[in-house]
Design an enzyme around this catalytic site. Structure first.
Site, PDB file in Angstrom:
ATOM      1  N   CYS A 455       0.762  -1.197  -0.090  1.00  0.00           N
ATOM      2  CA  CYS A 455      -0.222  -0.018  -0.173  1.00  0.00           C
ATOM      3  C   CYS A 455       0.825   1.297  -0.036  1.00  0.00           C
ATOM      4  O   CYS A 455       0.448   2.312  -0.586  1.00  0.00           O
ATOM      5  CB  CYS A 455      -0.909  -0.032   1.230  1.00  0.00           C
ATOM      6  SG  CYS A 455      -0.205  -0.158   2.793  1.00  0.00           S
ATOM      7  N   HIS A 855      -1.491   1.404   7.619  1.00  0.00           N
ATOM      8  CA  HIS A 855      -1.881   1.318   6.296  1.00  0.00           C
ATOM      9  C   HIS A 855      -1.789   2.652   5.503  1.00  0.00           C
ATOM     10  O   HIS A 855      -1.899   3.540   6.287  1.00  0.00           O
ATOM     11  CB  HIS A 855      -3.086   0.618   6.186  1.00  0.00           C
ATOM     12  CG  HIS A 855      -3.603   0.631   4.770  1.00  0.00           C
ATOM     13  ND1 HIS A 855      -3.318  -0.099   3.777  1.00  0.00           N
ATOM     14  CD2 HIS A 855      -4.973   1.407   4.270  1.00  0.00           C
ATOM     15  CE1 HIS A 855      -4.174  -0.048   2.633  1.00  0.00           C
ATOM     16  NE2 HIS A 855      -4.989   0.912   3.057  1.00  0.00           N
TER      17      HIS A 855
END
Length: 1037
Positions: A455, A855
């Site tokens: 990510c 994330h």
């Protein structure tokens, strides 16, 4: 009397005389006659009607039959019996064939005469059987139309009973399928159309009287048009039946057809092609409605192979139908749907492109209101397709010239039309229990598949892709035959722009761009990755330019000796960095800026300066005291800046190209502590300067807790703190070479060359020496939509220096005399930096409670060189004002931002969360941390607002309709191939699901997830990227 009359009509007497005598004979019908005389007159009348050589004799025969049959009904009933009618229908009359329409004309006339007689019931029963036999023999259009007229006038002759009635309808459908026009002249075609209309009208009457016959008739119709037997081509006349099918049945029928496992692809393809052929049938209504409904139904169940084959086979035929006014409305509707839904490849559109200009000229020359209206619709369609498939100037230039006077739809309207028309956006006809593979997001943007804790890369790539000018430059590069990282980035950008997939897997680019020290499948720092990527692209381009210079030199000096060539190569490589200042790389043009650091000794007033290139600025969090005192601190030091910042001389310079592009952190020192593993600045720096910066960075890193009771700091505050002067004293004293001792000094930093895209990294990870871990600073930071960056342009007095310090500066005057020399009239304006406006383009967000887990996802929008209107100079409160006044404006940035939101609401913001792309708003960007405390802005992209350096979107004579440059052929071919593969994958998945659903009951997964998960959640509501926060593999290094 019959002999006299027969001799008279065949004689050579004048026609008026014969008419008078015939009229007298007809009048004699009222007189009593014997049975034999009546039968003789009936036989004569029948003979004249069926075998009369001319129109006069046939007319006489009808007059005789009607007159004598009316006055002698019993005798005519005995004459017109079952035997006569059956003989006529099966054997004909003399030389007259039983398939001649005149036979039915005669029978219809006879039925009218005995309508009130009991024997007519027997004839009705006979005709019910004979009518079914006749249609089974596939009568020609004239005979079939005459039969249908008879059956319409005498519905008692229609086959009775569900079985016979159904058989009659099905056979009549097949009879229509065999119809062929016998001529090509207009009169013949009009007669043919009227005959077909007569037949379809009878079917409509039957369907209305007996609704049970409708569905089997339609099934028979589909069986006819789906037949794959090439020896027989069904007639286009079947189109006449479509207008009689209730539109309410569309949903049921299309679902039945598209989900029926017994319908093979070849049959469906054949049926759809023939339905499209029906657009040629004049006066038929709703044909386009059914065709479009079937196209949508096939798209809903992912039968894309059929759609592709049919579109490529029939798109030109549909376009050619636009020439004919009678069928133009339906043809245009189908053409629009076929082109707008065929979004994976330009192949279909390019089949009709050669025919567009002539049709446009034809519409214009007509001058009719209807033609003008159709031209506007066609123009809108053409603009949509050229927008979606830009990059073919040689094809589109004549079209643009032909339609230049027509109104052009807005980009928003074009995007809306395209997003609603794609095959992957069609509503599914499948049962709700089947999960259909979703197509491209309604945003029109493509996600990036998480390859296992990637990510950090996905969020950065999406931010770079949304940097419009950078993306256009990358796509415009001619990199054929090159296997460079830039070529792979171009490939990735091309797929993000044109793929039909919901999300793309960037495996090749990931392997090529991953830093060597990044552990595969482990979470990493997106800022570190971004720096490495930009540096790689920069160095790679420099190397390629050097190689091209070598090749050019070799071609000019191919007769030199090997030794001379080697020496020349070495010289070229040695000179390549120096050439960088004249011919900058793409990374330098887009992201490169320059920062000047000045240290002024407070004892001798000598100064040392250093200039360094940067691609991003790393901003530390300022302590509360600094937040309040930055303005006054700058004012106190402003005089000192003027006293020591002009009369300088450099004792040494280092070429700018020798220092690689890197990020510049707060006073240059935080990188060594907060971003282990990044590229270090290789320039030599005094030890005292380094220790000073480390000390200042340490003070900032102590701020690991939230500011309580203080106003939310903004990016403006952090940037002000970054540029604020700093007094080097105590342990941080500066070693002055002129004084040959440690001295108090003032350190200032100024941006002297601004980048096109300003990348700001917020230093949120602070090192805790006690626990030996990096903590995350969770402070909320206000993000200004408009930022004005103070840039103090480098003057000609100071040569460009990078990585080197200028020392031993002699200053002859000090104090008030020097101040007077350095401050002539207008000096205030000269020393005040120029304010360069920037607009927020992208925000990369880190979601996580600490630096060891998390994330990444990003917010972004399209911002070009000119930027959103009305935002360039909207607010002084969001700007960095002249240091001689204040660095911090008094009005709170949040206040002005709220005022800007109304303007910004109309702009599109997107949330890129790995595979998922959704619409969002600037409010969501601003409030993300207040709503989800662990989600904080980390990397910011700002776009400079100007009209001089933005990418030229008017290239190729203005043919870049969507602003992006044309793709090279190999890229477009690769995208087209992958789009076809994707559609086949969708189709295979849909078929597999349909088979599974047929053999298993539907099961519904309970929704146990929190709908209020933040965008950065790694759960089902978020982008995901590997395990949860407790997973070791998600460590952020």
């Amino acid at each position: 009397m019959d002999k006299i009359l027969e001799g008279l009509v065949s004689s050579a007497h004048p026609l008026p005389l014969k008419r008078v005598i015939v009229q007298r004979v007809v009048e004699l019908a009222e007189t009593p006659l014997s049975r034999a005389q009546c039968r003789a007159m009936f036989a004569l009348g029948t003979r004249l009607v069926l075998q009369g050589p001319d129109r006069f004799q046939r007319q006489v025969g009808r007059q005789v039959l009607e007159a004598y049959g009316r006055y002698h009904r019993a005798e005519f009933e005995a004459f017109f019996d079952r035997g006569l009618v059956l003989g006529l229908l099966q054997r004909g009359y003399g030389e007259l064939s039983n398939r001649d329409p005149a036979i039915l004309d005669y029978i219809q006339a006879g039925l009218r005469l005995i309508m009130s007689c009991p024997s007519v019931l027997e004839l009705f029963e006979l005709l019910q059987v004979e009518a079914l036999r006749l249609v089974c023999e596939r009568p020609a259009p004239p005979l079939c139309a005459r039969l249908c007229q008879l059956l319409g006038d005498f519905p008692q002759c229609l086959p009775r009973g569900r079985k016979l009635s159904l058989a009659f309808c099905q056979q009549l459908v097949r009879s229509i399928a065999h119809f062929q026009s016998q001529g090509s002249r207009e009169a013949e075609l009009r007669l043919y159309v009227s005959q077909v209309t007569q037949v379809s009208g009878l079917l409509r009457s039957v369907w209305k009287a007996e609704p049970d016959t409708l569905l089997p008739s339609l099934q028979e119709l589909f069986a006819v048009i789906s037949a794959t037997d090439t020896s027989f081509e069904p007639s286009v006349a079947l189109a006449s039946l479509v207008q009689h099918i209730p539109l309410q049945m569309i949903t049921v029928l299309i679902m039945s057809l598209t989900t029926d496992p017994n319908v093979k692809d070849a049959s469906m393809t054949q049926a759809l092609c023939r339905m499209i052929d029906w657009l040629s049938w004049p006066l038929a209504q709703h044909v386009e409605t059914w065709v479009i409904a079937l196209l949508k139904g096939l798209a809903a169940v992912q039968k894309f192979t059929i759609l592709i084959d049919v579109t490529l086979l029939k798109i030109e035929l549909v376009f050619n139908r636009l020439w004919f006014p009678l069928v133009r409305p339906g043809a245009l509707a189908v053409l629009s749907h076929m082109l707008l839904s065929f979004q994976h490849s330009p192949e279909a559109f390019h089949l009709v492109v050669p025919h567009v200009v002539s049709l446009v000229h034809s519409f214009k020359s007509d001058g009719l209101p209807s033609s003008t209206a159709f031209l506007m619709q066609l123009t809108e369609l053409i603009h949509c397709m050229m927008y979606h498939y830009s990059g073919f100037p040689e094809l589109y230039e004549p079209i643009l010239e032909a339609i230049k006077d027509m109104p052009k739809p807005s980009e928003e309207k074009i995007k809306l039309i395209l997003s609603q028309s794609a095959w992957t956006s069609q509503s599914s006809s499948l049962p709700s229990c089947l999960s259909r593979l979703s197509g491209k997001s309604e945003t029109g943007k493509t996600g990036l598949i998480n390859l296992g804790n990637t990510c950090y890369m996905n969020s950065v790539i999406q931010a770079l892709f949304m940097a419009t000018d950078f993306r256009r430059h990358v796509l415009s590069l001619n990199l054929n035959g090159c296997n460079s990282l830039m070529r792979k980035l171009q490939h990735l950008f091309a797929f993000l722009a044109h793929t039909q997939r919901e999300a793309y897997a960037p495996r090749i680019f990931f392997e090529a761009s991953r830093p060597p020290w990044f552990t595969p499948r482990s979470q990493q720092d997106c800022s570190e990755y971004l720096r490495f990527l930009l540096d790689r692209l920069h160095e790679e381009e420099k190397t390629l330019k050097a190689l091209s210079s070598v090749k050019a030199a070799e071609s000019r000096k191919n007769d030199e000796s090997q030794t001379q060539e080697t020496v020349h190569k070495a010289q070229v490589f040695a000179e390549a960095p120096c050439l960088g200042s004249e011919e900058r790389t793409l990374i330098e043009k887009m992201f490169g800026g320059k920062l000047k650091t000045t240290i002024c000794c407070l004892n001798c007033k000598s100064t040392s300066q250093k200039e360094e290139a940067f691609t991003d600025l790393s901003l530390a969090f300022c302590p509360p005291a600094s937040l309040e005192n930055v303005g006054s601190k700058c004012v106190d030091c402003s005089e000192m800046k003027d006293d020591c910042g002009v009369e300088t001389s450099t004792s040494a310079t280092i070429p700018a190209g020798e220092t690689p592009l890197n990020s510049v952190e707060i006073n240059g020192g935080c990188d060594a502590v907060t971003n282990e593993g990044t590229t270090k600045d290789l320039s030599a720096e005094p030890n005292s300067e380094t220790s000073s910066e480390l000390n200042k960075g340490q003070e900032n890193r102590d701020m690991s807790q939230r500011l309580v009771g203080k106003n939310t700091p903004s990016v403006t505050d952090l940037l002000n703190y970054f540029l604020a002067p700093e007094i080097l004293s105590g342990d941080n004293k500066y070693y002055c070479e002129k004084c040959a001792s440690l001295q108090n000094a003032e350190k200032t930093m100024q941006i002297i060359e601004e980048p096109e895209y300003l990348i700001l990294t917020l230093l949120r990870f602070s090192y805790d020496p006690k626990c030996h871990i990096r903590r995350k600073i969770l402070d909320n930071v206000s993000l200004p939509l408009v930022l004005e960056l103070p840039v103090k342009r480098a003057t000609s007095l100071l040569p460009v220096v990078s990585g080197g310090w200028s020392v031993d500066v002699e200053v002859s005057d000090t104090g008030e005399n020097l101040a007077k020399k350095l401050k002539p009239s207008g000096a205030d304006e000269v020393s005040c930096p120029q304010l360069v406006p920037y607009t927020l383009s992208s925000v990369v967000v880190h979601s996580g409670v600490s630096s060891e887990s998390g994330h990444y996802y990003s917010y972004a929008r399209n911002v070009t060189g000119s930027g959103p209107s009305g935002l360039r100079h909207q607010s002084k409160a969001l700007s960095l004002v002249c240091p001689q006044n204040k660095l911090l404006a008094e009005e709170s940035p949040c206040t002005v931002i709220e005022n800007e939101l109304d303007t910004e609401m109309s702009k599109e913001w997107f949330l890129f969360n790995d595979s998922r792309v959704t619409f969002t708003s600037f409010q969501s960007v601003q409030k993300i941390t207040s709503r989800f405390p662990k989600d904080t802005a980390y990397v910011l992209f700002y776009k400079k607002q100007n009209n001089t350096c933005s990418f030229n979107t008017n290239s190729a004579n203005g043919l870049w309709v969507n602003g992006d440059p044309p793709l090279q052929k190999d890229l477009m071919d690769a995208i087209t191939k992958d789009n076809k593969l994707y559609l086949q994958e969708q189709e295979l998945s849909a078929r597999t699901q349909a088979l599974q659903a047929a053999s298993a009951s539907c099961s519904f997964r309970p929704n146990g997830f929190d709908d209020n998960d933040p965008p950065g959640s790694c759960g089902p509501a978020g982008g995901g990227g590997g395990g949860g926060f407790s997973t070791v593999g998600r460590l952020v290094f």
